[in-house]
Design an enzyme around this catalytic site. Structure first.
Site, PDB file in Angstrom:
ATOM      1  N   GLY A 149     -27.374 -24.169  24.649  1.00  0.00           N
ATOM      2  CA  GLY A 149     -26.271 -25.262  24.816  1.00  0.00           C
ATOM      3  C   GLY A 149     -26.111 -26.038  26.196  1.00  0.00           C
ATOM      4  N   CYS A 150     -25.351 -27.022  26.169  1.00  0.00           N
ATOM      5  CA  CYS A 150     -25.415 -27.730  27.340  1.00  0.00           C
ATOM      6  C   CYS A 150     -24.568 -27.187  28.377  1.00  0.00           C
ATOM      7  CB  CYS A 150     -24.953 -29.406  26.986  1.00  0.00           C
ATOM      8  SG  CYS A 150     -23.348 -29.293  26.104  1.00  0.00           S
ATOM      9  N   PHE A 151     -23.468 -26.771  28.071  1.00  0.00           N
ATOM     10  CA  PHE A 151     -22.669 -25.926  29.089  1.00  0.00           C
ATOM     11  C   PHE A 151     -23.385 -24.798  29.589  1.00  0.00           C
ATOM     12  CE2 PHE A 151     -19.176 -28.631  26.951  1.00  0.00           C
ATOM     13  CZ  PHE A 151     -18.565 -29.105  27.884  1.00  0.00           C
ATOM     14  N   THR A 153     -26.251 -24.219  29.812  1.00  0.00           N
ATOM     15  CA  THR A 153     -27.494 -24.248  30.704  1.00  0.00           C
ATOM     16  C   THR A 153     -26.998 -24.539  32.132  1.00  0.00           C
ATOM     17  OG1 THR A 153     -28.739 -25.418  28.847  1.00  0.00           O
ATOM     18  CG2 THR A 153     -29.158 -26.077  31.107  1.00  0.00           C
TER      19      THR A 153
END
Lengths: 336, 336, 336, 336
Positions: A149-151, A153
């Site tokens: 997921g972006c967060f 990462t």
């Protein structure tokens, strides 16, 4: 030439993957799929690609796919993805899956946060969490990558050195993050209607965001014991980027100089992680696969700032970095 | 105290009308209506009014309305409005209608541009076009005001002095305008989804925008003969404001000094029209009922720039200015 | 490998040129210069390049330059540039000059608009106007390219087919354009201070913008006779992009279909010019070297819309496209 | 009619004070001053006031001031202000001072953070910290108000109920805040140049922001013992608003329901503090004097969100609220 299929190409992570593969010297797009109502010539769905990509986005035909592509970037939504990934694997493709369906190893946690039964537990166990800076060796031999997921990462790259070294308490980490609005996807909604989101900023997912257990799981793997993270996301009026501001309680004495040394060493060989000497800006990483990190001490706490582009390092760029690793290519191809 | 009902209060022109009436010394909100699915406490529909307005937005009940309010600000959409305005008039209210339903006097033009039969031609003929700077006398005695469109407001105020004086050719006026996105209303759509509209700018309604015949009709009234206007709107990445850049062919010689004199004289008594000596900015009029105008000569053409806030002078502010006139109040009340 | 020097690398066109050369397969950065107070490691001046470019930006040393580089991208400001270009040429480099100093062939016009004496008329006469779609053959053999202004690029590509075919009157062309704020350069100013420019839009350079004579000169060359252009720029609240909306008077009858056919034919072989069937958006060309054009008929006028990125096709991208042509490289290298 | 002088009227807090006084029924502007180079007609300095305010902004003449005004809103910068405030008081005016010069009671702390000797300690001791919700009684009789900083206003309103009730640990409060860019003032700078700040977000003042000791001092007064606050500000790409996200460690068990009850009670009589049941948005308070607060429990911590407009409740609005209190007016006048 690696032949790439993008499954679910009509969203933002789809178009971002197209953009990167178009400038990738050793990979080419061969097949793009979407729901029937979102199909059409790439240039009609995404006018920015007019004259740059002559493919059609078509409804998925698994029969066609086999033999046509080497790898699938699977950009389908959570819960939907696990219905298709097994078929993509059966068709002989390597799969980099953008959804959360193969990230959470604990099925109970998955089912609690995603409110649905997991239907592909067989593949779940062999999926590798695709954060190359931490799991490069496992990624090399993998068929199925759970692209982070972006967060997670942004947050995990920021706290990994501390957890690895056991420098901070693992029961009181606070991750305060602000994301740009491409993170909300391409479907319009009242919250992200321009006149509502422009000039605005607000917190959301208070206590309930699905990236919280994902962060905790991987943080726990890094630390070697359970880690508790209070993760609070916010939405801000910009397109791309996540700025994470992370507050940790050090176990003992630690200085800002030590931290900079630690981070520089930890990421010395990493092309995409850059350690700064002052606060990172989301604009400096926008459109790139880079993560900028600054760690320091304030009032007895360790405070770490990290910036990534949510669509690149937080999604499509990282997926293609994973793809490059799997196929033994230069890891930075397409994202120099 | 003028008692105000807002019919269709759940959109942007509704909330802007609420905001203005809340700071109006001689008017008060008594009744707010919307479609059932958009009803609720004002503070739930519009959190900006928490602690400032304790009313409920309710489904319209015509029986309740009669005797409760003196005036209805009717913020319903085009085509819907003409189904309700006759009932509001019958209930004894003055009506300021925000839709286009009572603006176009030529029913054929209305039906061509709005693709629907006009169902209230009886009231159409007595409706007054609510641009106070040009039609104040007629507004004073009116029961029904057709509140002007946002683009026509900005463009007509800019060209009225030229048309009145017969200084420019009436067959070649070009109105190039850029609007902020509140002009598109409160319903989300793909075009105005934040990541699509942010950092963007594009033309729309090419040759077909419904404000074109409205501009031409009123411009013709002012000029005393038919006026042809090429109107080209654009959408820009900001909330509020319309900047119109207007190109006209002068009939004879005209100087920049003459133009400034003409405009200063024409609007000398108008509180809400300000003549500048240089280019206006949309930000300077945002949140106000003012129109800033600059007229000059460039390469043999007359070029006029006008800036308004599309939600205030282009909608709710102008409606309340009209209301003030009808009820004999100070025209600027609520918008000082 | 073409060795590239960037002279005046500390501004936006400098950083954009760095970005493009970094992803160019057949060119490399060898030398970056700036004023002494703007020098330093690239990663300190432009943190977005940390880990991507290890060069220093240094004060220009002409002695060092000779033999080190094959080409100079000269990003110096107007008036300053002509003091350095002769030296760069003498040092044996090809020069792509970003300033206006070599664009205007008529010295009197240059001196009127730039308020300074031209000090390098010798080289002026051999400079080639670097709009590849119109002057590719001359560019091929040139030593010195006058890289076009951003507004002229967008406008000239949009009107060239009409002028070449003699379809429109040449005494009444109106170019209404809106630019993003990178066009104003990297030096802070009150007008472009964030809280002043954000949520704002305004016209500037009314009747006096320096790109007006540049447009007229090149338009005249294309048409074969004098062309008069009323050019009106505006500044809008976004980073990148220019949208030009152009109004022309056709000489005879012309249909929208004819126009689309004409434009498709005219630009059939051009990689970077794309003809659309509806209005272009600046966001679709942002970060690319593409120009999107749509031409149609409205109310008896021909209206053309064109969108470019002011920093890419309007500056650095076009410069590198020119560089590619001069050195016989694939024209799209670095900008695929 | 209260007669208001604004000292230092040429910045954002000056123009915001003008805006509010213009719509204040019981106060009027009588005198506006600025540095000589920033003087002129109000409409030239702030075109948004054309037709709304006919005053001149003049260089300060203390002789003129005496007898002319009842109160001075002193919008001068830190360090400069303490040179003028004694003279304003001597001239017989009440003073609301926007600078930090009279906020910090501990001179050593002031001198450490502002790097200058305090030159008006006499008045420092009688200045009242102008946060009406906490110090209304002292404000009533005051001659000199130290108007609070923008960040302290948002943070202190958010944590006051917890500190007053002794519910949270006072050695580990984290205030993570994001401000809009009007907070940086009206002078242009490289960081806040539109193309640098737009689409950007970054932390600043890491460990060193001057609002940290101010928060700690007042928090300590409320708690009755020393409070330690880690305050981390960020700058975001919007004009107005501060969102504070505050993390506290509860001393014992506390539930979300308890918190909502506590906050509702604590602020039951306060017109400008509104307790929400979900996350506040900066856009909902923009342009108003309201503070929206939501308090809840997440993972064992108390998390409080507060939103204000930095120029209104964080500066000019609060100043005029203080002025209203001093002069016995309705506290909300000018800001309904």
């Amino acid at each position: 030439m690696i032949r790439v299929a993008i499954i679910g190409a009509s969203g933002y992570t789809g178009s971002e993957s197209i953009r990167i593969i178009l400038q990738h010297s050793d990979a080419e797009l061969v097949y793009l799929t979407a729901l029937p109502e979102e199909c059409g010539a790439v240039e009609d769905v995404f006018p920015q690609f007019k004259g740059r990509c002559n493919l059609q986005i078509e409804p998925l035909d698994l029969g066609k796919l086999s033999g046509l592509a080497d790898v699938a970037l699977c950009c389908l939504p959570h819960k939907i993805s696990m219905g298709f990934v097994p078929k993509l694997l059966d068709a002989g493709l390597k799969v980099v899956d953008f959804s959360a369906d193969y990230r959470l190893k604990d099925i109970a946690v998955y089912e609690e946060f995603y409110k649905v039964k997991h239907t592909d537990t067989a593949n779940l166990s062999r999926a590798v969490f695709g954060l190359p800076e931490l799991f490069r060796e496992q990624i090399k031999g993998a068929d199925l990558i759970a692209n982070p997921g972006c967060f997670p990462t942004g947050a995990l790259l920021a706290i990994a050195p501390l957890l690895k070294e056991g420098l901070v308490e693992t029961n009181s980490i606070i991750v305060n993050a602000v994301t740009g609005i491409t993170g909300a996807g391409r479907n319009p909604s009242i919250k992200f209607h321009f006149p509502n989101m422009n000039e605005n900023l607000f917190a959301y997912g208070i206590g309930t965001h699905r990236h919280m257990p994902e962060m905790e799981q991987i943080a726990g793997e890094i630390a070697g014991s359970a880690v508790k993270i209070l993760f609070q996301p916010h939405a801000g009026p910009f397109d791309r980027g996540i700025l994470s501001t992370i507050y940790c309680q050090p176990k003992g004495k630690v200085s800002a100089e030590q931290l900079i040394g630690l981070y520089n060493d930890f990421y010395a060989e990493e092309p995409f992680v850059q350690i700064l000497h002052n606060a990172p800006s989301v604009k400096d990483v926008a459109g790139t696969n880079y993560c900028h990190i600054f760690a320091t001490c304030v009032k007895g706490k360790v405070v770490i700032f990290s910036a990534i582009d949510n669509l690149v390092k937080g999604a499509s760029g990282q997926a293609i970095q994973n793809m490059n690793i799997i196929f033994g290519l230069e890891e930075t191809l397409g994202m120099e």
